[in-house]
Design a protein around this motif. Structure first.
Motif, PDB file in Angstrom:
ATOM      1  N   THR A  60      10.906  25.277 -61.813  1.00 22.31           N
ATOM      2  CA  THR A  60      10.876  26.015 -60.552  1.00 22.31           C
ATOM      3  C   THR A  60      11.172  27.491 -60.779  1.00 22.31           C
TER       4      THR A  60
ATOM      5  N   ASN B 193       8.069  29.044 -62.058  1.00 19.76           N
ATOM      6  CA  ASN B 193       7.076  29.185 -60.995  1.00 19.76           C
ATOM      7  C   ASN B 193       7.419  30.324 -60.047  1.00 19.76           C
TER       8      ASN B 193
ATOM      9  N   GLU C 106       5.158  33.582 -59.471  1.00 21.16           N
ATOM     10  CA  GLU C 106       4.706  33.921 -58.118  1.00 21.16           C
ATOM     11  C   GLU C 106       5.123  35.335 -57.732  1.00 21.16           C
TER      12      GLU C 106
ATOM     13  N   TYR D 235       0.316  24.037 -59.510  1.00 17.49           N
ATOM     14  CA  TYR D 235       1.699  23.604 -59.557  1.00 17.49           C
ATOM     15  C   TYR D 235       2.108  23.148 -58.159  1.00 17.49           C
ATOM     16  N   ASN D 236       3.312  22.629 -58.052  1.00 20.03           N
ATOM     17  CA  ASN D 236       3.782  22.051 -56.802  1.00 20.03           C
ATOM     18  C   ASN D 236       4.074  23.158 -55.795  1.00 20.03           C
ATOM     19  N   CYS D 237       3.042  23.655 -55.164  1.00 17.20           N
ATOM     20  CA  CYS D 237       3.177  24.761 -54.215  1.00 17.20           C
ATOM     21  C   CYS D 237       3.064  24.208 -52.796  1.00 17.20           C
ATOM     22  N   THR D 238       4.183  23.816 -52.227  1.00 20.76           N
ATOM     23  CA  THR D 238       4.208  23.267 -50.880  1.00 20.76           C
ATOM     24  C   THR D 238       4.080  24.406 -49.863  1.00 20.76           C
TER      25      THR D 238
ATOM     26  N   PHE E  55       6.843  26.977 -50.255  1.00 26.45           N
ATOM     27  CA  PHE E  55       7.095  27.708 -51.505  1.00 26.45           C
ATOM     28  C   PHE E  55       7.110  29.216 -51.278  1.00 26.45           C
ATOM     29  N   GLN E  56       6.122  29.725 -50.557  1.00 24.06           N
ATOM     30  CA  GLN E  56       6.049  31.165 -50.304  1.00 24.06           C
ATOM     31  C   GLN E  56       7.274  31.653 -49.528  1.00 24.06           C
TER      32      GLN E  56
END
Length: 300
Positions: free
Chosen positions: A63, A66, A70, A80-83, A86-87
């Motif tokens: 994480t 990531n 980002e 990748y695990n971008c729910t 995430f932003q």
């Protein structure tokens, strides 16, 4: 160095942002990366020329990579695990740079290596099909009687001569016609080649468990290459790993994320690689089998 530090949001700020984000959504599966660092209270992660995140599943090492990728807009190949959250969480983080600008920045993961291996296998499958056709052509050419009638027949004549040479085998014919065999590398060799090909001078690279698919010998080769990339080619590397060969790289600053369950200080502290649980487990295993290993090394 290009990046100096990453500051994570305070627990209260993360809770407020998550509540506001949830109120705007009616459908979601999870709130990642909220919850990963709830036990940290506005922690600053100092970054160095060679920084390593160590920890088990769920510790947050991937994480952190990531989030850095980002925040800096680094190129990456694998998803990748971008729910949907995430932003929102990334916006709460603060990333401080040194003022120097990298020439190239990338996130490199073990998934990238697997994708590259699959690409190679797909290409090899195409070559396998061509090989089968060429072997059939080789057998036909061995028996053929041919007379050249024009320049248009010249390419066919070259194949005929190659096939009918006294010591020419079917594999020789295929190899010369295809121009080489792409199946020359093992998975480990392909993985090592992927990283050595991707990492260039003056670059910022985030590597997520690059030791996957690599044998101990290849891990040592990779460790030497990464250390040289930092020392001689002005790269900054930030990676996650469990490999003792990578953890032991000279100059590496290692953070044990498994120890940070109750951290309250302003900045996390480095830990000697020799004290990490995974390294101690290896040490204990080899120590218990020291006599067997000594006997094996002394055998002719």
């Amino acid at each position: 160095m290009y990046l100096a530090e990453l500051r994570l949001p305070s627990r209260s700020a993360a809770e407020d942002a998550l509540e506001a984000a949830i109120n705007k959504r009616t459908c979601y599966n999870n709130v990642y990366p909220f919850g990963v660092f709830d036990h940290w209270e506005e922690v600053t992660v100092p970054l160095h020329s060679l920084t390593i995140f160590y920890g088990g599943n769920g510790s947050g090492k991937t994480t952190l990579l990531n989030l850095l990728g980002e925040k800096q807009g680094l190129a990456r190949r694998s998803v990748y695990n971008c729910t949907p959250f995430f932003q929102t969480y990334a916006a709460l983080c603060r990333c401080t740079t040194t003022g120097k600008r990298w020439r190239e920045g990338k996130v490199l993961t073990s998934d990238d290596v697997f994708d590259d291996l699959l690409d190679q296998r797909s290409l090899n499958q195409g070559i396998d099909l061509a090989r089968g056709e060429l072997l059939q052509e080789y057998r036909q050419l061995r028996e053929e009687r041919f007379q050249m009638e024009s320049l248009e027949d010249f390419d066919h004549l070259k194949k005929l001569v190659l096939a009918q040479r006294k010591k020419a085998s079917g594999s020789d014919f295929v190899r010369r016609t295809l121009g080489g065999n792409l199946r020359g590398r093992s998975n480990g060799e392909t993985a090592l080649h992927y990283f050595t090909n991707q990492i260039q001078e003056d670059g910022l690279y985030l590597l997520d468990e690059p030791e996957n698919s690599l044998s101990p010998a290849f891990q040592q080769e990779l460790a030497g290459f990464l250390a040289d990339s930092v020392r001689f080619f002005r790269c900054q590397l930030i990676l996650s790993t469990h490999s003792p060969f990578l953890l032991a790289m000279p100059g590496a600053v290692v953070y044990d994320l498994d120890e940070l369950g109750s951290v309250e200080q302003a900045a996390i502290q480095p830990k000697p690689w020799t004290q990490l649980p995974a390294v101690q487990a290896y040490y204990g295993f080899f120590k218990d089998h020291a006599r067997e290993l000594e006997d094996a090394s002394s055998s002719p």
